[in-house]
Design an enzyme around this catalytic site. Sequence first.
Site, PDB file in Angstrom:
ATOM      1  CE  LYS A  75      -3.946   2.044   2.498  1.00 50.40           C
ATOM      2  NZ  LYS A  75      -4.835   1.932   3.665  1.00 50.40           N
ATOM      3  CB  SER A 150      -8.113   3.826   2.599  1.00 52.25           C
ATOM      4  OG  SER A 150      -7.243   3.212   3.529  1.00 52.25           O
ATOM      5  CB  SER A 174      -8.338   1.186   5.599  1.00 52.41           C
ATOM      6  OG  SER A 174      -9.001   2.420   5.542  1.00 52.41           O
TER       7      SER A 174
END
Lengths: 485, 97, 470
Positions: A75, A150, A174
């Site tokens: 990420k 996210s 997330s």
Amino acid sequence: MSKYLDKSIEELHKLLKSKKIKPIDLVEEAFDRIEKNKDLNCFITLNKEEALKKAKELENLEVDNLFFGIPIAIKDNICTEGLRTTCASKILENFVPIYNATVIDKINEKHMIIVGKTNMDEFAMGSCSKTSYFKAPHNPWNFDKITGGSSGGSAACVSGRLVPLALGSDTGGSIRQPSSHCGIVGMKPTYGRVSRYGLVAFASSMDQIGPMTRNVLENAELLNILCGKDPKDLTSTDKKEEDFTRFIGENIKGMKIAVPNYFVSDIVSSEVRDKFNEIVKLLKDKGCSVDYIDIDYIENAVTLYQILAMGEASGNLARFDGVKYGYSYENPKDLEELYTKTRQIGFGDEVKRRIMVGSYILSGENANVYYDKAMGVRDDIKKSFEKAFKKYDFIIGPTTTTEAYDINEEFNDPSKSFLDDILVIPVNMAGLPGLSLPMGFTNNHLPVGLHIIGNFFEEAKMYKLASFIEKELKLNLDPRGGKDE
Amino acid sequence: MDKLSREEVLHVAHLARINLEEDEIEKFRVQLKKLMDDIDKIKDVKDYDEEMLISPVDHNAPLREDSEGKMLEYKTVMKNVPHSTGNFVEVPVMLNE
Amino acid sequence: MNNYKTTVGIEVHAELKTKTKMFSNSANHYGKMANTCTNVIDLGYPGTLPTVNEEAIHLGLRAALVLNCKINKHMHFDRKNYFYPDNPKNYQITQNRTPIGVDGYVLIDTENGKKKIRIHDIHIEEDTCKSIHSDKSSLLDFNRAGVPLVEIVTEADMNSAEEAVKYLEKLRELLLYADVSDCKIEEGSMRCDCNVSVSKTDKLNTKVEVKNIGSISNVGVAIKYEEERQIALYEKNETFKEQTRRFDDKTMSTILMRVKETGNDYRYFPEPDIPFIDLTDEYIEETRKNLPMSAEERRNIYLDAGISKVNVEKIIQNRTVSDYLNKFIGKINLVIASNLLLGDVAAYLNKYEMKLEDTKLTDEKFETVVKYLDSGKINSKIFKDIIEDIMENEESIDEILENHNIKEMGEDELIEIINNVLENNTKSVEDYKNGNERAIKFLMGQIMKETKGNANPVLVTTKLEEMLNK
């Protein structure tokens, strides 16, 4: 092109160990798949040149561990030295870190190969990855649907079988929420389990890095190498080393399971509730007890989250000011303009809203009215979970209230991004571990997740329940339907 | 909260050091008002104990031994610095202090 | 004009004497090339986290103890949020809710006896970057960013420039002698901000903060300047707003920096990256027990040993001398020892710009030479003759004396000399026997002259008296 990347990590390990394949075969295949699925927009930055170079170098080394030579996606809010880390924000569009996050050091020690940095909501603020400066990623199950967020890019690239493994981060759902929407397994470990050093902070007292994988076993295996106390992160916890896979395969008979009434109330769509009820039935059939209980203050979790996360974020994101790194407004007339224009141009609206509200929450008397009170109630939420775990092994519910919605749907409600995470946020308030596991498909053939909450530091036990259910359900979780690409 | 004024929006924008264009002020006013209504719900929470949770961890902070670690080369420091002069990081004149 | 009462409160920042920074392990060095003592934490890089320097906590606790504070045993840190380029994260990690020490005091000497200056709190925090300003830009050096500090905040208990100066001198002495800080104002390791107001009534008037005062004596100058300036305004029936001014040492006046707006809005909140720190009772007691000897205790020992008040203060002013002297407490005559250290030894060190530890003066040699002086084996004149050898040669005091051909005269030889002198000065002998005490001094002088200073004066006195009274 061979389909090595559809194989399990253990199979790949055997092939690598016996020299039937080389790391470069996996890396090339990964980039080939990424290239073919460019439209999914899973990645912000690809690390192709470095990854190929590293794969070549690995040919001279002994295959010394399960993850040797396995490609992984990271990420884009986890700092990678020499590899652009943007947090999906214009303000860090050209930011190349000069140090590695602790988890990246661990991944490098295992000779894994980082293929790229995944798309996400800007600074992890959002629930559909649409706040990304680099445009939203798409759901591999349906191009017109959101991935969730996210960690949307990480969820989509694992779901789409572009890479077998990814790292996400979870502040208020997330990891788990996009895992649910994309049909993969996502674990947010206990707060303090994995070092946060190098994870660009959103809300420091909630952020946690975790593994996102195709199945439960690989998730547990990846957590094995991520966890551990780090002297650089004072909130990381000193725990005896353990193998998170050790209970996988054991029977779950006699386990005591609680379902908070709130998790099956009318905030959840009937379709998702039906799927969840099938799971409850399955568990009862297999000898578990399932009780419906109330957890005090759980319905206040989103409000607490809004106050505390926005407050902490307003401090954490203050450092982006155009002075030391990142975007800097050119030729400001004075210092004030350097600050205000850099941040006006550098941040997107979701981030601006959150840091403005966060500043408001902490300003003057408000700190007492909102922030102190939220910290007070947060303590009570933790205590009520602790009370429940005195009686129960697990608390379960659906991960999301609905299936993934249309990517083009516009919401004018700034609360929407919080409400999407209503079922997963309570876990971050308490610091508990939470895992999302695919539990079935909706009528639109979109996956939905089962949310398993464990007691503090009982991830191994959670993997046992998760793998049992996974085995019983036998879902086909390949969005390509097993078809050739 | 009853209402959020334009001045209050400008005040929080100032605290956050975010410039707002004229047409943005009203947009943010409406959005911030909605979020502030959300957080106002905290006022309705009753019967909680006074103890506060700052971080979910139960352990105390381990302390670090006072011995020097690796430092950055000055060139590495400057890699990401937008504006520099010689060895220094450069900013517009600091007026206040 | 003098019916105004002055009220002063002081905030002092003192850098802690650690090897590394407060929240990172980069070096805490003064005077290095700009931006060479930093790491990603000091630069406020995204993703970095603080760690806590054990020694800084220890020194903070020491400071809190010497300031007689109550200790917050369950303490944590807070974030103070404000945007400024010298503040890398745009928040400073400090202690707002649980400062390490609260409710302490410092005693100062005033004309009316001891006065208690109350300490509101002492807290641990990180320093900011150093900045250099020009007309078109400001330049930042991150070497100082993250250096550990204690901030010590008094109540508004001082009522004159003199009291403020006395407080600062006392505070500096306490911190210096507790080994907490170098307290070098000129290097910025101690910095003072004063809040000054004047009023005709007990109700406090608008206060003015004066920053950047470069020496303790200038704090006095600045406060006096403010007293006069504020009184003059009130006398003209003018009022003013709360403001921050800086002291200008060229004009010896204060200059307006900014008028304070509606209070500072620092948006404090607890630092989530640092869990609680518990200071146990054992740890606190251990720290208290191991505090270096305070200046006050040293003063008492020196005065008891008979050292003059003036010399005691001179010793206290020089920590090195005091520490050196303390090694010999109970072993030698401290008056003689201190006279040497403040006199000939200091002069020698000054002349050659040396430090005591750079010389060949060992503890053993010092002890011997003081004992010889004390017993009269040698006198101060001889000491002056041999000091260079003592400081520069490895040889023992006895060897040095031998090299200089200085040896104590034998008793027989001495008696012969005394006899000769008595025979040649019958008048003085007569005077002595008639009760003229002064005569003995003259005879002593004659004898010492004859012995060329090689006789032990104590022995000479005893022998002379013995022979006179025969």
